[in-house]
Structure formats: structure tokens, C-alpha cells
Design a protein around this motif. Structure first.
Motif, PDB file in Angstrom:
ATOM      1  N   CYS A 270     -10.491  -5.164  37.464  1.00 30.84           N
ATOM      2  CA  CYS A 270     -11.618  -5.053  36.536  1.00 30.84           C
ATOM      3  C   CYS A 270     -12.021  -3.591  36.428  1.00 30.84           C
ATOM      4  CB  CYS A 270     -12.803  -5.885  37.026  1.00 30.84           C
ATOM      5  SG  CYS A 270     -14.253  -5.802  35.951  1.00 30.84           S
ATOM      6  N   GLY A 298      -5.094  -6.827  34.588  1.00 30.53           N
ATOM      7  CA  GLY A 298      -3.739  -7.354  34.656  1.00 30.53           C
ATOM      8  C   GLY A 298      -2.663  -6.300  34.490  1.00 30.53           C
ATOM      9  N   MET A 332      -2.334 -10.787  36.899  1.00 34.66           N
ATOM     10  CA  MET A 332      -3.715 -11.151  36.612  1.00 34.66           C
ATOM     11  C   MET A 332      -4.349 -11.780  37.850  1.00 34.66           C
ATOM     12  SD  MET A 332      -6.003 -10.890  34.310  1.00 34.66           S
ATOM     13  CE  MET A 332      -5.046 -10.636  32.820  1.00 34.66           C
ATOM     14  N   PRO A 333      -5.235 -11.043  38.523  1.00 36.13           N
ATOM     15  CA  PRO A 333      -5.831 -11.582  39.750  1.00 36.13           C
ATOM     16  C   PRO A 333      -6.830 -12.690  39.444  1.00 36.13           C
ATOM     17  CG  PRO A 333      -6.849  -9.498  39.176  1.00 36.13           C
ATOM     18  CD  PRO A 333      -5.730  -9.703  38.200  1.00 36.13           C
ATOM     19  N   GLU A 334      -6.900 -13.669  40.313  1.00 35.48           N
ATOM     20  CA  GLU A 334      -7.855 -14.759  40.197  1.00 35.48           C
ATOM     21  C   GLU A 334      -8.910 -14.601  41.286  1.00 35.48           C
ATOM     22  OE1 GLU A 334      -8.172 -17.077  37.952  1.00 35.48           O
ATOM     23  OE2 GLU A 334      -6.403 -16.433  36.823  1.00 35.48           O
ATOM     24  N   PRO A 335     -10.198 -14.748  40.935  1.00 35.32           N
ATOM     25  CA  PRO A 335     -11.241 -14.609  41.962  1.00 35.32           C
ATOM     26  C   PRO A 335     -11.188 -15.746  42.977  1.00 35.32           C
ATOM     27  CG  PRO A 335     -12.183 -15.405  39.909  1.00 35.32           C
ATOM     28  CD  PRO A 335     -10.750 -15.053  39.606  1.00 35.32           C
ATOM     29  N   GLN A 337     -12.940 -18.494  45.091  1.00 33.79           N
ATOM     30  CA  GLN A 337     -14.178 -19.261  44.983  1.00 33.79           C
ATOM     31  C   GLN A 337     -14.826 -19.364  46.360  1.00 33.79           C
ATOM     32  OE1 GLN A 337     -13.940 -22.806  42.673  1.00 33.79           O
ATOM     33  NE2 GLN A 337     -15.863 -23.639  43.438  1.00 33.79           N
ATOM     34  N   TYR A 351     -12.720  -9.920  45.311  1.00 34.39           N
ATOM     35  CA  TYR A 351     -12.974 -10.470  43.981  1.00 34.39           C
ATOM     36  C   TYR A 351     -13.305 -11.952  44.169  1.00 34.39           C
ATOM     37  CZ  TYR A 351     -11.995 -11.256  38.965  1.00 34.39           C
ATOM     38  OH  TYR A 351     -12.067 -11.552  37.620  1.00 34.39           O
ATOM     39  N   THR A 398     -19.123 -14.250  38.580  1.00 33.69           N
ATOM     40  CA  THR A 398     -17.889 -13.630  39.064  1.00 33.69           C
ATOM     41  C   THR A 398     -18.169 -12.158  39.331  1.00 33.69           C
ATOM     42  OG1 THR A 398     -16.581 -15.135  37.702  1.00 33.69           O
ATOM     43  CG2 THR A 398     -15.465 -13.189  38.550  1.00 33.69           C
TER      44      THR A 398
END
Length: 553
Positions: A270, A298, A332-335, A337, A351, A398
Motif C-alpha cells: 500500500c 501488487g 497482491m498481499p492479503e491482510p 484477519q 497488514y 483494513t
């Protein structure tokens, strides 16, 4: 000049402290002893004050400058020293970003508690030191410098014992290109010895130089030349090469201001000026500083270089540069949870996403809550200046875990209001059911959801609310295959699933075409409407009590 006694390998000079910050300035006529704490080793090393401007005894040592102006003092040395480096213990009066210069080497005192000793800084200088110059090197008018002045509590000079001999061998020359150190001497017959770690002893720790070598940590390289029993002066060069990072785990252990380099591919997680987070797929690093270039999440780049920094506990890299973009590669990183209680210091720069929270607070400072657990949230990147949380709503947040004065907090990059789930509209039903028919067929659509509107297509395309709205039975009168697709929508509901039925129509008249004779019979179209004057086409004929299908010609 008064002879100086035999010196050790370092000498520590401690400056006198004044009762307040309004003492009279020192001048060139001031005796050195008046500047030093009683018993300071500087009484033997410093010869005289040769220049002084806005310098006085301060509450925490030598006070340089005023709130807005520079200040400087120069001491001559009693005898030239083979100096390797100078260690300065300094602080500032208030604010941030004061600039202290020591023998021309400038560095920044970035922040401090007011009137509290901030830190120790090592300034490389090289051999043959004849004077000590200390200054607050920038004024308020230089831009970006907070008001205030600099205190110097002490100065330690590290050096190689022995007087400088101008007739000795020429000193070696040390050069640095990238990570490669090259040492030369103008006397080709001299042997060069060197050390590439700080604090080495010339008698035991110097190695014979044969060829250029690589450095992987910043250090002061020292070298001397030997020939025919003579020894040159000590050449010294501070080589600020970047520390090569295999990963990001060592960043918390590196001193602030360490130049670092990471050479593996990294993806942009980001960018939210002045913040940018990069990831290697498992760990994250924060780069800090406004950047006019836009970096898309990404996209992958070949590593970075920069300087370690810490702001109120938040680890970051400043003064950075990013490698070349790797075309055709994305990550593409995923946060992750998590729940609010997991916003902790050991999650720094992670993240994360926290779903279904309530938010209280204002002016960029908030508290997020979920099931009795809370976490701080601060809009550091100023992405949500107009955001006003509503008490009866929940949000998905997020962001990245940050720090402020050792307290973990969430830096948001996306805040989404949670939409209530709507009931799904029932799917349309078909009557008659799909199949093959040998007569004209009218398809009736219906929906079990009260008040639902139905939209359909006959060519197999997906129906939307822009498609034909169903208002009457759909007549399938011409031979062919019809794929009827329909959806239903109703207020307070989400759209239904698409219902599909396929009809094959093969109409057989059973008679040849007839010629209409006026008054002989009644003709109806296939929808049952009487037609007085039929044109050529397919009709229902009622005559003499019988009903048949006919083709009018």
C-alpha cells in the motif's frame, strides 16, 4: 607551544554546565579552563579558543547558537593527533531536527525530550587533527530547522598514539566504490596494512593489504604504510556501506541511522503518502517519506536501500530508493484477519483487517471495539479527514499496525461500513415447464416473493433490470429453440438467482394452406383474438363447430 604529556588512545573532554541558558558568551580571550569541567582531560589537549560565536555555558553543557541563529566554537589542539574518530554526546533544547557539525561532519539530532541528553554520535575525521570545531550549523532561516539550540556535554577523541611525522612515508589513500574498498600508496614499495573494523589496534590487528575487498557493514577503514622501519600516518575513511538484509527481522536491532539494503523482490502492499509498505510475501517493511511517484499495490520491485529510523517507536526506513520494477510479476498481499486485542507491538507493520467493529473518537484519533476488546486507531496518513463514525453502525477496517510512544495502534488505509444482509428474492418459476412442444406455447412467469418484478431474455443472455420486464405470457409461436432466462427483484431484497428454461417449438398445422373465403368461417390469432380480415399466416379456424389450425395464404 607547551609540550603535551604522553596521551592515551582516547581523551574525553567534558564541558562546564551553566546555571541557566543566559550566561555570557565565551570569546577568543576566554581561557580553555573556564570552558571545561574541573579535571577534564581536555585541559591538556585543547590549546586555545581561536574563534567563538554565540557560544556559552548552558544547563547541559556547551550551548551552541540561539533559538534562531547558528553558533560555533573552534579550539586549537596542543599538538596534532593521528585522529581516527570523534564521539560526541549531544542534546537539543526543544523541538526536532537540529543540525550539529563536528569538524565539518554534519548530522541531525532528530528529536529529544526537552533538555535531555539525546544520544551519542560518532563522527569520522581521519588523521592529523589540529583543531576541534563544534557548531549548530543551520539557523531558523535555513528552512526546516526548529527553534532551539544544541548542547554538547562531552567530546571523546580517539587517535593513534605518536606524533605526526611530516617526513614519514606518505599515508595510504582509501577509496570506496559501492561495497568495494581499494587502498593505494604513492610509494609503490611500501607495504600497506589495514583494518576494516572499528577499535582495531595498529600493532596487532592490522592486516597486510593485497587486493580490494568488500564491506557488508558500515565501519571506519584505517590503513598505514611500512617501509625501511618507517611508518606513515594513519589514513582513515568512514565507509558507510549499507547493511545487507537477508530479511526484516534484524531491523529492530540496528542503530537508528544505519544504511541498509534489501536486494530481493518486494511487492507494494500500500502507498499512502508519506507511508509505503512493501512485502516479500511474508514480512512487511515501512518506507517513510513523501514520494511523487505512484506505486500500485501488487507491483513488484527489485529491493530498496535506505536509512533505519524510528519515530515514537515505529520502525521505518527513510531517505529510501526503490529498485527497478519487475515487469510481468505481481504479488497482491492479503491482510491477516485479526481481533482488536492482537494489535500489539509484535505485530508492527503487519497488514491486517478487523471486521465488524464499532468506532468512537474524532480528529484522526479513534478507538475500535469488538466484543469488549479495544484497540487504538490513528489516521497517520490523513486518508480519512472527513470520516465521522456513527454509533449505530459497524465497520470493516483494513490497515497496518503502527506505534506511537510505545503504544501499538492501527494505521487505517480502508474503512468500509458493514452493509446489513438482505433477504434474497425467490427465483422466477416457469409454466409450462421447459421441454419440447408441437403447438404454440405461452410461457407464464411467476415469483413467490410478494411484489417482485421479473425481467427476462429469450436469447440466453444474462437478464438484468435493464432487460424486458415480464407483464404478460410470453408467446412462443414460431418454430425454434428458446432459452428463457429470468430474474426477480423486490424492494428490501437482493436479486434472485437466474432461472433458466429451454423450450423447443415445432408447430405442425396438419392441413394445407387455405384461401380465405369471406363469411365462411371465423379466424383467431394464436393469442385467441378474433381477426376479421386475416393476412397470410398461421391462424385458428372455427367453422361448422370445428376448430383447426390453418395456414392462410
Amino acid at each position: 607551544m607547551t609540550a603535551m604529556p604522553m596521551l592515551a588512545e582516547s581523551v574525553s573532554i567534558t564541558f562546564k554546565k551553566g546555571k541557566d541558558n543566559n550566561q555570557s558568551n565565551w570569546t577568543t580571550s576566554t581561557a580553555v579552563a573556564e570552558v571545561l569541567e574541573e579535571g577534564s582531560e581536555g585541559a591538556d589537549v585543547l590549546g586555545a579558543i581561536t574563534s567563538a560565536n554565540r557560544v556559552s555555558p548552558g544547563m547541559y553543557g556547551l550551548k551552541l547558537g540561539t533559538n534562531k541563529d547558528v553558533g560555533e566554537i573552534t579550539f586549537s589542539l596542543s599538538e596534532a593527533l593521528n585522529c581516527t574518530d570523534i564521539v560526541v554526546k549531544a542534546s537539543l533544547s526543544k523541538g526536532t531536527n537540529q543540525y550539529l557539525s563536528v569538524n565539518g561532519q554534519e548530522f541531525t539530532i532528530a528529536s529529544a525530550e526537552k533538555n535531555d541528553v539525546y544520544g551519542t554520535f560518532t563522527v569520522p575525521v581521519g588523521a592529523e587533527m589540529t583543531e576541534l570545531v563544534l557548531s549548530k550549523s543551520k539557523s531558523k532561516n535555513d528552512g526546516g530547522v526548529a527553534e532551539g539550540f544544541v548542547f554538547v556535554e562531552s567530546v571523546t577523541i580517539n587517535y593513534t598514539p605518536g606524533a605526526v611525522d611530516p617526513d614519514a612515508l606518505p599515508k595510504p589513500e582509501i577509496s570506496l566504490e559501492g561495497r568495494t574498498v581499494t587502498i593505494t600508496c604513492s610509494d609503490p614499495d611500501a607495504q600497506i596494512r589495514y583494518t576494516d573494523f572499528d577499535g582495531a589496534d595498529i600493532d596487532t590487528d592490522y592486516n597486510v593489504y593485497y587486493a580490494p575487498f568488500e564491506l557488508y557493514m558500515p565501519c571506519t577503514v584505517q590503513a598505514v604504510a611500512f617501509k625501511d622501519g618507517k611508518t606513515s600516518g594513519v589514513a582513515s575513511k568512514f565507509c558507510n556501506v549499507p547493511v545487507q538484509l537477508p530479511d526484516f527481522s534484524s531491523l529492530p536491532d540496528l542503530p537508528k541511522g544505519t544504511l541498509v539494503e534489501f536486494t530481493e523482490p518486494l511487492a507494494v502492499a500500500c502507498q499512502a503518502n508519506p507511508y509505503m509498505w512493501l512485502t516479500n510475501g511474508s514480512d512487511y517493511v515501512l518506507l517513510y517519506g513523501y514520494n511523487d511517484t505512484e506505486y500500485a499495490a501488487g507491483d513488484v520491485y527489485q529491493g530498496f536501500t535506505g536509512t533505519t529510523d524510528e519515530y515514537r517507536g515505529l520502525l521505518q526506513i527513510k531517505d529510501y530508493s526503490i529498485g527497478e520494477k519487475i515487469e510481468g510479476m505481481t504479488l497482491m498481499p492479503e491482510p491477516m484477519q485479526i481481533f482488536p486485542e492482537l494489535v500489539q507491538s509484535n505485530m508492527m507493520n503487519r497488514y491486517v483487517v478487523i471486521n465488524g467493529v464499532t468506532i468512537t473518537g474524532s480528529n484522526r484519533s479513534y478507538v475500535i471495539s469488538l466484543d469488549g476488546e479495544e484497540a487504538s486507531m490513528y489516521d497517520s496518513a490523513k486518508l480519512f479527514l472527513d470520516f465521522v463514525p456513527e454509533a449505530d453502525k459497524t465497520y470493516n477496517v483494513t490497515g497496518f499496525v503502527g506505534m506511537n510512544n510505545e503504544v501499538a495502534q492501527l494505521i487505517p488505509v480502508k474503512i468500509e461500513e458493514v452493509q446489513a444482509e438482505l433477504p434474497v428474492c425467490e427465483a422466477p418459476m416457469f409454466n409450462p415447464v421447459a421441454g419440447e412442444y408441437t403447438e404454440v406455447t405461452s410461457v407464464i412467469l411467476s415469483c413467490a416473493t410478494e411484489g417482485a418484478a421479473i425481467y427476462y431474455t429469450l436469447d440466453g443472455t444474462e437478464p438484468t433490470v435493464e432487460s424486458t420486464e415480464y407483464t404478460a405470457p410470453i408467446a412462443l409461436s414460431v418454430d425454434g429453440v428458446y432459452t428463457v432466462k429470468a430474474i426477480a427483484v423486490a424492494e428490501g431484497h437482493s436479486a434472485s438467482e437466474v432461472a433458466t428454461a429451454v423450450y423447443t417449438i415445432k408447430v405442425e398445422t396438419g392441413i394445407d394452406a387455405v384461401e380465405v373465403v369471406e363469411g365462411e368461417a371465423e379466424y383467431f390469432n394464436l393469442q385467441g383474438v378474433r381477426v376479421a380480415n386475416p393476412t397470410p399466416g398461421l391462424y385458428i379456424l372455427r367453422s361448422a363447430g370445428k376448430v383447426v389450425k390453418v395456414q392462410v395464404k
